[in-house]
Every structure is written in C-alpha cells, then in structure tokens.
Design an enzyme around this catalytic site. Structure first.
Site, PDB file in Angstrom:
ATOM      1  N   ASN A   1      36.645  38.967  37.901  1.00 36.47           N
ATOM      2  CA  ASN A   1      36.115  38.169  39.005  1.00 36.47           C
ATOM      3  C   ASN A   1      34.733  38.656  39.411  1.00 36.47           C
ATOM      4  OD1 ASN A   1      38.273  36.349  39.443  1.00 36.47           O
ATOM      5  ND2 ASN A   1      39.454  37.969  40.452  1.00 36.47           N
TER       6      ASN A   1
ATOM      7  N   CYS B   1      42.747  33.043  34.494  1.00 34.77           N
ATOM      8  CA  CYS B   1      43.227  33.535  35.780  1.00 34.77           C
ATOM      9  C   CYS B   1      44.728  33.324  35.890  1.00 34.77           C
ATOM     10  CB  CYS B   1      42.513  32.809  36.921  1.00 34.77           C
ATOM     11  SG  CYS B   1      42.999  33.359  38.560  1.00 34.77           S
ATOM     12  N   HIS B   2      45.399  34.287  36.524  1.00 34.78           N
ATOM     13  CA  HIS B   2      46.851  34.210  36.673  1.00 34.78           C
ATOM     14  C   HIS B   2      47.271  33.123  37.659  1.00 34.78           C
ATOM     15  CE1 HIS B   2      45.517  38.406  36.037  1.00 34.78           C
ATOM     16  NE2 HIS B   2      46.472  38.445  35.151  1.00 34.78           N
TER      17      HIS B   2
ATOM     18  N   HIS C   1      40.496  29.766  41.652  1.00 33.74           N
ATOM     19  CA  HIS C   1      41.027  30.165  42.950  1.00 33.74           C
ATOM     20  C   HIS C   1      41.054  29.021  43.953  1.00 33.74           C
ATOM     21  CE1 HIS C   1      40.635  34.846  42.558  1.00 33.74           C
ATOM     22  NE2 HIS C   1      41.391  34.287  41.616  1.00 33.74           N
TER      23      HIS C   1
END
Length: 441
Positions: A152, A173-174, A204
């Site tokens: 990030n 990204c998880h 996000h």
C-alpha cells in the site's frame, strides 16, 4: 523451471503464505525462489522458514536463494518470471510514526494512514522512488516478468508502475476476497454456496454491486435491512458501523474495513463533532497500535515460524499462487485486480487505477468491463482518485505544489485544516522525511 522473486521477504508470515502456496501448486513446485530484503536478520528468518517448508511440504523440489541489500538486488531479480512485492519503505519507525505524529500537531487524526490521507500520500512518495529502482532493474534483467504488488497505497503504487514503467503490473488486495462472506456472516444472513458477487471501484473502496446466492436469490435487501438495524441498535461487538452507514446512505457496501473507510471521506472524523468517533466506534491511531502489538507478538511468533523445523503449510486463498498457476498452465482464473481503467468503469478516469474483475491466463491479467457505477459511488471514488493521481504526479515531477494540491483535495485533510495549515504540515513532513524522499522543488 521458472523463478519467483519475493521483494520484502522479511515479511515472514506473508512470505510463508505466498511462497508456501507456490510450493503446494503442482505447476510451481519446481520453481526457483529468490528472497530479497535489506534487513539481514529478517531475511535470515524467512530463509530458514521457507527452507523448512520446502523440505517438509515440497520434497526439497524448489531451489531457495537469498539476496541481501541493494547491491544484490539485480541478482535476486535476474531471470524472474514473477516478482512479488511486499516492501514497506521506512517501516514503523521512523516513517509511520512521523506520518501520524506530525499531523496530530495540526489537529489531524488518522486511523490507518496507509492508503489515502496525508499518511497515504507520504507513504506513496517515499515508496515510488524505490519501485522505480525495481522497475529499472527488472527492465534490465527480467523485462517480461509480472510484478504482483501487495504494498500500500495500492492504487498509487500500482498506478505508477502501470503508467510510468514498462513492467507488467497488477495490484492485489485481500479486501476483495474477504468482503461478501464476512458481511453475510456478521449480519447472520442465510445463504447457499457458491455466492455470486460483482465488486468494482477502487482499492479499499470497491463496491459490492451485486450479491446473490447459489439459487439466484438477491441477498442485498436482507443485508440492507439488517445493516440498518445494526446501526440503530449498535451491538457491543459491532465495529463495522461506517460501512453499514454506507449501505444506509449510499445503498452499497464496500470492500475495506470501517477503520480504513472512516478516513477516506469527510464524514466521520471531525474535530467539531467528537461524538461521531464514539457513535461509529472509529479507532483513531489504530495502525500504530497494530504495529506495536505486531512487533511485540513477533518475539513469540518467531519461534513458530523460524525455529520450528517441522513447519508445514496448507494452501491459502491468497491470489498470488493462483495467478502464477493460471499464467503457467493457461487454465483461466478470475480475480479482483487493480489495473489501469481502460474503459472498464465508464464514469471513472481512464488514467485511474481501478479494482475490477480480471481474467488471468497465459496472456496475463485482463480487466473485465463493468459499465457505469451508480453516480454516488463514482463520486465517492473520485474524491480518492483525485488524491491518487496528484500524488503520482508529485512523485514523477518532484513538485512541492503538487504535494500540496494532493493534500488540499484529500477529503479528510481538507475538512479539518486550512490551506495554510495543509501547506505547513506538508513542509514539516517533507523535512521530517529527509533521506526517504528525493528533492522536491
């Protein structure tokens, strides 16, 4: 046989997941694995762990090598087919501490500060020069390798690599994988596997646009009903109130946690309205607390990962091994990936890095067409994209004015501080990051 190079291999737990997964994947078991870091102690820890997993779970089929320091970086990358990036430039100390403490002097509070806001801006500014060095080395010794970025701020770093280097890059990204089922489970909504979802937006802040279960039932009406009930009753164990408010006011849930999203807008962290912090249970200074706990916890966990010669591994749901497997075998695999917006989301800019469904096969990673986001969701994304694009521009041009502009347009920063204070705070951060940033003019 191919080669996987792991940049930032001192991230031992994450290295276990990604590289352990690779060693349990038939198409990748015989790959060479190169570990690279600038921290010798953490590099040795990961080398010991990966070597044990290779012995215990992979019959020693992988060749494991380690490379310490910038002077050995090209050798680590030489001939790589895949490069996994998990670096953190500046670490918790001094840089993360700086990202939180200087803004506090101006009355600006943050929760995570790794993706947007003034913390996200400066994390990107000190990381992009390192990624440019990686790209230069890769273009020299492994120009066809895929760069799988886990670091990030995802959209800023991946967007830089995709727009300003010749390296094939996807951001991972998880939060996409961990969006729908935890939501359903927390709200106790019954569903039948496999569920069908559509997620698109930006990292996000990707939006859960559709959610159906195996028999085609639209799960969103029940999700909306129960989310609003939770907002009104505020159960003691509920810490997702920001995203539930998104559902109530915007109509949709988003991928990343409430503590993250509390600082991505101008709605929840306000010095004039301190009661909002309590109402939405916003954990100010959450990331520094996590760092301290992680550093302390590693003293115990280290023995589980490093000193345990019997350590084994079970394949996780991390995207990396499945992406590499799909590219090697040409068996398609679907991910949620961060790619440049080549028309995938019609009402977001073409130079933005967007998070959309992607198809992976031997041809690489290909984004899928989504269409238009609901206007209110695109508008929320744009408040973040403005900051992302300006931060990338600042990193490329080395202009202070562009740093100021990125901070001025950040929704949380600009809702709390005056223009003069924003400029002064940026100057203080630039000075405090001396040695971690190039010269800005």
């Amino acid at each position: 046989m191919g080669k996987i190079t792991f940049m930032g291999a001192g991230s031992t737990v994450f290295a276990r997941n990604v590289l352990g997964d690779a060693m349990l994947t038939p198409a990748l078991r015989d790959f060479e694995i190169a570990l690279y870091d600038i921290d010798g102690e953490r590099l040795e820890d990961s080398y010991s762990m990966v070597t044990s997993i290779n012995r215990n779970s992979n019959e020693n089929r992988a060749k494991i090598s380690k490379y310490l320091g910038v002077e050995n970086r090209r050798d680590a990358l030489r001939g790589a087919d895949f490069v996994i990036n998990a670096i953190q430039v500046g670490g918790y100390e001094p840089c993360t501490v700086t990202d939180f403490e200087i803004p506090k002097k101006y009355g600006l509070r943050q929760t995570i500060a790794d993706t947007l806001g003034i913390g996200g801006i400066f994390r990107a500014l000190r990381t992009i020069p390192v990624l440019q060095d990686f790209a230069n080395d890769m273009e020299a010794v492994c120009p066809d390798a895929w760069f799988l970025n886990y670091t990030n701020p995802m959209a800023m770093l991946s967007g830089f690599m995709q727009r300003y280097t010749g390296i094939k890059t996807v951001g991972l990204c998880h939060s996409v994988q961990n969006c729908s089922r935890p939501l359903l489970n927390k709200l106790k909504v019954e569903y039948h596997e496999p569920i069908c979802e559509m997620i698109a937006g930006i990292n996000h802040m990707g939006w859960l646009l559709e959610l159906r279960d195996a028999d085609g039932t639209d799960l969103y009406p029940e999700v909306r009903k129960r989310a609003i009930e939770a907002l009104e009753s505020r159960p003691e164990d509920c810490y997702d109130l920001v995203r539930y408010e998104y559902i109530r006011r915007l109509g949709y849930y988003c991928t990343e946690s409430s503590e993250h999203n509390a600082e991505y807008n101008n709605l929840f962290i306000k010095s004039r309205y301190p009661e909002l912090i309590e109402r939405y249970r916003v954990p100010l200074d959450e990331y520094p607390r996590r760092c301290v706990n992680q550093i302390e916890g590693w003293k115990t966990d280290r023995d589980l990962y490093v000193s345990n010669e019997k350590i084994t591994h079970s394949r996780t749901h991390e995207y990396a091994s499945y992406i590499m497997e799909a590219m090697v075998t040409d068996i398609p695999y679907k991910i949620g990936g961060n790619v440049i917006n080549h028309g995938f989301i019609e009402n977001l800019p073409s130079d933005a890095c967007v998070e959309v469904p992607c198809l992976v096969n031997r041809a690489g990673v290909r984004g899928c067409y989504v269409g238009k986001l609901p206007t209110q969701l695109a508008a929320m994304n744009m408040t973040n994209i403005n900051v992302q694009l300006l931060t990338i521009e600042a990193a490329v041009t080395h202009k202070k004015d562009t740093i100021y502009q990125a901070a001025m347009l950040d929704p949380h920063t600009s809702s709390e501080l005056s223009i003069d204070d924003i400029v002064s705070m940026c100057d203080d951060l630039i000075e405090a990051h001396a040695g971690w940033l190039p010269e800005y003019h």
